[in-house]
Design an enzyme around this catalytic site. Sequence first.
Site, PDB file in Angstrom:
ATOM      1  N   LYS A  68       0.831  -1.189   0.000  1.00 45.03           N
ATOM      2  CA  LYS A  68       0.000   0.000   0.000  1.00 45.03           C
ATOM      3  C   LYS A  68       0.871   1.245   0.000  1.00 45.03           C
ATOM      4  O   LYS A  68       1.924   1.278   0.634  1.00 45.03           O
ATOM      5  CB  LYS A  68      -0.902  -0.004   1.242  1.00 45.03           C
ATOM      6  N   GLU A 112      10.431  -2.567   5.081  1.00 46.95           N
ATOM      7  CA  GLU A 112      11.347  -3.640   4.693  1.00 46.95           C
ATOM      8  C   GLU A 112      12.629  -3.536   5.519  1.00 46.95           C
ATOM      9  O   GLU A 112      12.850  -2.557   6.233  1.00 46.95           O
ATOM     10  CB  GLU A 112      11.687  -3.542   3.211  1.00 46.95           C
ATOM     11  N   ARG A 130      22.271  -5.104   4.509  1.00 47.08           N
ATOM     12  CA  ARG A 130      23.575  -4.674   4.019  1.00 47.08           C
ATOM     13  C   ARG A 130      23.911  -3.316   4.617  1.00 47.08           C
ATOM     14  O   ARG A 130      23.133  -2.720   5.352  1.00 47.08           O
ATOM     15  CB  ARG A 130      23.529  -4.543   2.491  1.00 47.08           C
ATOM     16  N   VAL A 179      24.028   3.186   1.854  1.00 46.96           N
ATOM     17  CA  VAL A 179      24.831   4.278   1.295  1.00 46.96           C
ATOM     18  C   VAL A 179      25.091   5.330   2.370  1.00 46.96           C
ATOM     19  O   VAL A 179      26.197   5.853   2.516  1.00 46.96           O
ATOM     20  CB  VAL A 179      24.121   4.917   0.078  1.00 46.96           C
TER      21      VAL A 179
END
Length: 435
Positions: free
Chosen positions: A200, A287, A291, A294
């Site tokens: 959504k 989410e 890792r 940046v």
Amino acid sequence: MFSKILIANRGEIAVRVIRACKEMGIATVAIYSQADQDALHVALADESYCVGGASPADSYLNEERVISAALVSGAQAIHPGYGFLSENAHFAALCRKNGLVFIGPTPESMEQLSDKAKLKEVMGENGLAVIPGTQVLASAQEALAAGAKIGYPVMLKASAGGGGRGIRLVTAPNEMAQAYALAVAEGEASFGDGSVYMEKYVHPARHIEVQVLADEAGNVVCLGERDCSVQRHHQKLIEESPSPAVSRAQRKKLMALTAKAVKAIGYVGVGTLEFLLDQDGRFWFMEMNLRLQVEHGVTEMLTNVDLVKWQIRTAAGVSLNFRQQNVVLDGACLECRINATRPGTVTVLHVPGGPFVRFDTYLVAGLTVSPYYDSLLGKLIVRAGTREEAVRKMKAALCELVIEGVETNIAEQLELVSDPRFMSGGYDLTFMEGR
């Protein structure tokens, strides 16, 4: 601890990892494409290997060639940086198969956490509000059905996505087929994975992410949040920590819930949980990035914790030597991403200095900026006692930064940080609309 590490990346992140390794007494191996043979990371590494042509698919994304370079060099571990192979479970498994340590999550952990629906379920069970969404979609027809169920507008996202790639906003059913095809194609081109899912669209909102660090002993620390709401086409331009929109009480609760969730999934290493902060003050979990981000340097400047070194240490089984109560979030940090708007050859480079000013870059005078890769030239980061002072420091640093021979967005960044909405801290994801 590892004695030699291969860095499976390029640009400023490869330079950043090589510097961390040097400070830790670890030998470094660079890989490069034919377009990057004169790059700074190649010059800084102890040894280097060409792994293919200019195309990422022929070089930095070529798993077999990267593994071969590591084996030939005698490296014990591979640091993937961000992008490219950094969240690729198949590559992590290939590293293990060849006796190499992948500096990041295990293949099993990546496979487990790549199930977006399952991950959201776990996060919801641990107290985080979750954006409604789907599992991986098998077809445009399935996406169409999901859109009708969730309700428009919705977002299509590449499962292996990052850096704003593989994302498409869909406002009506007639847009779905084209958006699905574009998201799949961009996922395949950028990450070698064309799977996409849907969620959504929460709007208007701010993009808030929480940095975590965890070890094999089950210790988890949260290193505060970053506000990444200044974006164009899902590409971040400015990041800051702490967020001017998050109160101390909100921060304390968010960090506690985040630490609990990360511990519940047994995660090890550096990770980032991403949220949308809506107008009612609710954080919606989107989410988790498995890792180095940046914008990790913003958190490093604020907390004095070297995330790259700890990423290497936790991959080697070293436990954290500090706890949550030792993390001090003092002052304010800003980061402006300096991008090339047109490739060229750097003729003049002057980097700003002074206390608490950092410029992570791969640029040197005489270097030709390649059109084959991301446009990021460097990240200008400043820290000050207050946000107001940090904004002034950033303006001064942007005015001092000189890059000639390559067209950049330095002037635009100066304009953005001078905007009254940014200076007041009252901006959100609509900030760049119309610019």
